[in-house]
Design a protein around this motif. Structure first.
Motif, PDB file in Angstrom:
ATOM      1  N   ASN A  97       0.824  -1.205   0.000  1.00 40.15           N
ATOM      2  CA  ASN A  97       0.000   0.000   0.000  1.00 40.15           C
ATOM      3  C   ASN A  97       0.861   1.259   0.000  1.00 40.15           C
ATOM      4  OD1 ASN A  97       0.801  -0.759   2.673  1.00 40.15           O
ATOM      5  ND2 ASN A  97      -0.680   0.685   3.525  1.00 40.15           N
ATOM      6  N   GLU A  98       1.920   1.259   0.798  1.00 35.69           N
ATOM      7  CA  GLU A  98       2.820   2.409   0.836  1.00 35.69           C
ATOM      8  C   GLU A  98       3.545   2.592  -0.497  1.00 35.69           C
ATOM      9  OE1 GLU A  98       3.346   4.756   2.881  1.00 35.69           O
ATOM     10  OE2 GLU A  98       2.814   4.145   4.910  1.00 35.69           O
ATOM     11  N   VAL A  99       3.927   1.481  -1.112  1.00 37.64           N
ATOM     12  CA  VAL A  99       4.613   1.545  -2.403  1.00 37.64           C
ATOM     13  C   VAL A  99       3.705   2.167  -3.458  1.00 37.64           C
ATOM     14  CG1 VAL A  99       5.681   0.163  -4.234  1.00 37.64           C
ATOM     15  CG2 VAL A  99       6.096  -0.408  -1.829  1.00 37.64           C
ATOM     16  N   CYS A 100       2.438   1.759  -3.462  1.00 41.32           N
ATOM     17  CA  CYS A 100       1.494   2.293  -4.437  1.00 41.32           C
ATOM     18  C   CYS A 100       1.201   3.775  -4.188  1.00 41.32           C
ATOM     19  CB  CYS A 100       0.193   1.502  -4.395  1.00 41.32           C
ATOM     20  SG  CYS A 100       0.312  -0.170  -5.079  1.00 41.32           S
ATOM     21  N   GLU A 101       1.165   4.173  -2.936  1.00 38.80           N
ATOM     22  CA  GLU A 101       0.826   5.565  -2.626  1.00 38.80           C
ATOM     23  C   GLU A 101       2.025   6.494  -2.783  1.00 38.80           C
ATOM     24  OE1 GLU A 101      -0.956   5.608   1.239  1.00 38.80           O
ATOM     25  OE2 GLU A 101      -2.621   4.316   0.620  1.00 38.80           O
ATOM     26  N   ARG A 102       3.196   6.047  -2.337  1.00 42.45           N
ATOM     27  CA  ARG A 102       4.386   6.894  -2.385  1.00 42.45           C
ATOM     28  C   ARG A 102       5.141   6.750  -3.700  1.00 42.45           C
ATOM     29  NH1 ARG A 102       8.151   5.070   1.430  1.00 42.45           N
ATOM     30  NH2 ARG A 102       9.009   7.147   1.782  1.00 42.45           N
ATOM     31  N   ARG A 103       4.832   5.684  -4.448  1.00 48.07           N
ATOM     32  CA  ARG A 103       5.538   5.350  -5.699  1.00 48.07           C
ATOM     33  C   ARG A 103       7.026   5.148  -5.431  1.00 48.07           C
ATOM     34  NH1 ARG A 103       1.462   6.776  -9.701  1.00 48.07           N
ATOM     35  NH2 ARG A 103      -0.396   6.212  -8.505  1.00 48.07           N
ATOM     36  N   LEU A 104       7.326   4.632  -4.242  1.00 45.74           N
ATOM     37  CA  LEU A 104       8.690   4.317  -3.845  1.00 45.74           C
ATOM     38  C   LEU A 104       8.720   2.915  -3.272  1.00 45.74           C
ATOM     39  CD1 LEU A 104      10.005   7.477  -1.925  1.00 45.74           C
ATOM     40  CD2 LEU A 104      10.951   6.534  -4.035  1.00 45.74           C
ATOM     41  N   GLY A 105       9.785   2.165  -3.565  1.00 42.49           N
ATOM     42  CA  GLY A 105       9.855   0.825  -3.010  1.00 42.49           C
ATOM     43  C   GLY A 105      11.247   0.248  -3.097  1.00 42.49           C
ATOM     44  N   ASN A 106      11.357  -0.990  -2.648  1.00 41.50           N
ATOM     45  CA  ASN A 106      12.597  -1.740  -2.792  1.00 41.50           C
ATOM     46  C   ASN A 106      12.454  -2.663  -4.008  1.00 41.50           C
ATOM     47  OD1 ASN A 106      11.019  -3.891  -1.883  1.00 41.50           O
ATOM     48  ND2 ASN A 106      11.765  -3.738   0.226  1.00 41.50           N
ATOM     49  N   PRO A 107      13.479  -3.418  -4.356  1.00 39.80           N
ATOM     50  CA  PRO A 107      13.395  -4.221  -5.574  1.00 39.80           C
ATOM     51  C   PRO A 107      12.211  -5.176  -5.615  1.00 39.80           C
ATOM     52  CG  PRO A 107      15.671  -4.086  -4.863  1.00 39.80           C
ATOM     53  CD  PRO A 107      14.855  -3.451  -3.776  1.00 39.80           C
ATOM     54  N   ILE A 108      11.925  -5.861  -4.514  1.00 36.92           N
ATOM     55  CA  ILE A 108      10.880  -6.881  -4.567  1.00 36.92           C
ATOM     56  C   ILE A 108       9.481  -6.271  -4.594  1.00 36.92           C
ATOM     57  CG2 ILE A 108      10.719  -7.267  -2.067  1.00 36.92           C
ATOM     58  CD1 ILE A 108      10.559 -10.317  -2.794  1.00 36.92           C
ATOM     59  N   SER A 109       9.274  -5.157  -3.915  1.00 37.25           N
ATOM     60  CA  SER A 109       7.948  -4.544  -3.942  1.00 37.25           C
ATOM     61  C   SER A 109       7.666  -3.917  -5.304  1.00 37.25           C
ATOM     62  CB  SER A 109       7.812  -3.502  -2.831  1.00 37.25           C
ATOM     63  OG  SER A 109       8.709  -2.432  -3.014  1.00 37.25           O
ATOM     64  N   LEU A 110       8.669  -3.304  -5.915  1.00 37.79           N
ATOM     65  CA  LEU A 110       8.488  -2.767  -7.260  1.00 37.79           C
ATOM     66  C   LEU A 110       8.274  -3.894  -8.264  1.00 37.79           C
ATOM     67  CD1 LEU A 110      11.217   0.001  -7.118  1.00 37.79           C
ATOM     68  CD2 LEU A 110       8.741   0.369  -7.173  1.00 37.79           C
ATOM     69  N   ALA A 111       8.961  -5.015  -8.056  1.00 34.16           N
ATOM     70  CA  ALA A 111       8.728  -6.185  -8.906  1.00 34.16           C
ATOM     71  C   ALA A 111       7.295  -6.672  -8.777  1.00 34.16           C
ATOM     72  CB  ALA A 111       9.706  -7.303  -8.548  1.00 34.16           C
ATOM     73  N   MET A 112       6.740  -6.623  -7.558  1.00 31.82           N
ATOM     74  CA  MET A 112       5.351  -7.030  -7.345  1.00 31.82           C
ATOM     75  C   MET A 112       4.408  -6.199  -8.202  1.00 31.82           C
ATOM     76  SD  MET A 112       4.581  -9.376  -4.864  1.00 31.82           S
ATOM     77  CE  MET A 112       3.056  -8.714  -4.244  1.00 31.82           C
ATOM     78  N   VAL A 113       4.632  -4.884  -8.237  1.00 29.56           N
ATOM     79  CA  VAL A 113       3.798  -4.002  -9.061  1.00 29.56           C
ATOM     80  C   VAL A 113       3.977  -4.348 -10.535  1.00 29.56           C
ATOM     81  CG1 VAL A 113       3.427  -1.605  -9.772  1.00 29.56           C
ATOM     82  CG2 VAL A 113       3.823  -2.142  -7.352  1.00 29.56           C
ATOM     83  N   GLN A 114       5.215  -4.493 -10.960  1.00 30.41           N
ATOM     84  CA  GLN A 114       5.529  -4.835 -12.345  1.00 30.41           C
ATOM     85  C   GLN A 114       4.860  -6.147 -12.753  1.00 30.41           C
ATOM     86  OE1 GLN A 114       9.796  -4.967 -12.707  1.00 30.41           O
ATOM     87  NE2 GLN A 114       9.767  -4.226 -14.810  1.00 30.41           N
TER      88      GLN A 114
END
Length: 280
Positions: A97-114
């Motif tokens: 949820n934080e990754v989606c809202e802040r558009r910031l993440g670590n490699p694995i969370s950004l991979a999850m979105v991708q």
């Protein structure tokens, strides 16, 4: 009316085989531990909108690499998803949820979105539990397109992959067979456990033992026999003063892993807690 986006039950996850373990829903379940008012529909709808904005363009492209290029352009250039280089170990980088809202993440969370957006568009993107940074891969004919979600989905060639891997194998570059093994697709359970290990490491480093122990416990909900999580939960219980739980977990860890490098020190701790120093 659309049906609400369901989250799984922590108590049932261990019984699900990998294919039935919902990746996005379980990642949101992990986030709900920290954000109890989290609305999973919001993030399902958001990722759906990311994909739908691309659907016409993706369907008009024949080439898998070009489809992926368009997805990466939308996510990283237009929507602004980015690797958090400045605060890499911030726990928020692991909560979807934080990754989606802040558009910031670590490699694995950004991979999850991708991965989620690509799969909604019919692009068979997989995660890779690469040593160091988590990566993603896409089969292209007889080869693989491997990308780094932490760096805007940048493609990585074979030479760079070997160099990255060598840093974690005593400086020796892996041969072809070893590299292919390293690039094997990560299953859903492995991805979710890696998220939780990242959270445990961040919280333990900050001596937030309640959250560190919770992270280890959640790993055990996914994989009840995980030895490292047993040890970590036991040590967390010890820091929190839950002696009975600490004794049980540390004894269980030693029984499963009697020759571990940390076994002698843990046996001493177990004796101090009133348990047997050596498992029978």
């Amino acid at each position: 009316m659309a049906m609400p986006y369901p989250l799984p039950d922590w108590n049932q996850l261990a019984t699900l085989d990998d294919a039935r373990l919902p990746l996005l829903a379980t990642a949101l379940l992990i986030a709900r531990d920290e954000y109890p008012d989290l609305d999973p529909d919001l993030y399902d709808t958001l990722l759906h909108s990311h994909a739908e904005a691309l659907r016409g363009e993706i369907e008009a492209i024949d080439s898998w690499p070009l489809k992926m290029q368009a997805i990466n352009h939308h996510l990283f250039d237009e929507l602004g998803y980015s690797g958090n280089h400045d605060e890499y170990y911030d726990p928020r980088n692991s909560y979807l949820n934080e990754v989606c809202e802040r558009r910031l993440g670590n490699p694995i969370s950004l991979a999850m979105v991708q991965i989620d957006v690509a799969r909604r568009l019919g692009v068979p993107l997989d995660g890779v539990s690469f040593p160091g940074h988590f990566l993603v891969r896409l089969p292209v004919g007889d080869s693989l397109l491997v990308m780094d979600p932490f760096n805007r989905g940048r493609p990585l060639d074979e030479e760079e992959l070997r160099e990255r891997a060598s840093k974690h194998f005593g400086g020796d570059e892996p041969d072809d067979d070893a590299l292919l093994r390293i690039l094997h697709p990560a299953g859903n359970r492995a991805i979710l456990m890696r998220i939780l290990r990242n959270l445990h490491a961040a919280y333990a480093e900050g001596e937030d033992w309640e959250r560190a122990t919770r992270s280890a416990d959640r790993i055990l909900r996914l994989a009840p026999g995980n030895r490292e999580a047993l040890r970590d939960r036991g040590l967390g219980y010890l820091e929190l003063g839950h002696v009975q739980g600490a004794r049980a977990d540390i004894a269980n860890y030693l029984q499963r892993n009697p020759e571990a490098p940390d076994a002698p020190a843990l046996r001493e701790r177990l004796v101090e807690l009133g348990g047997p120093g050596r498992p029978h």
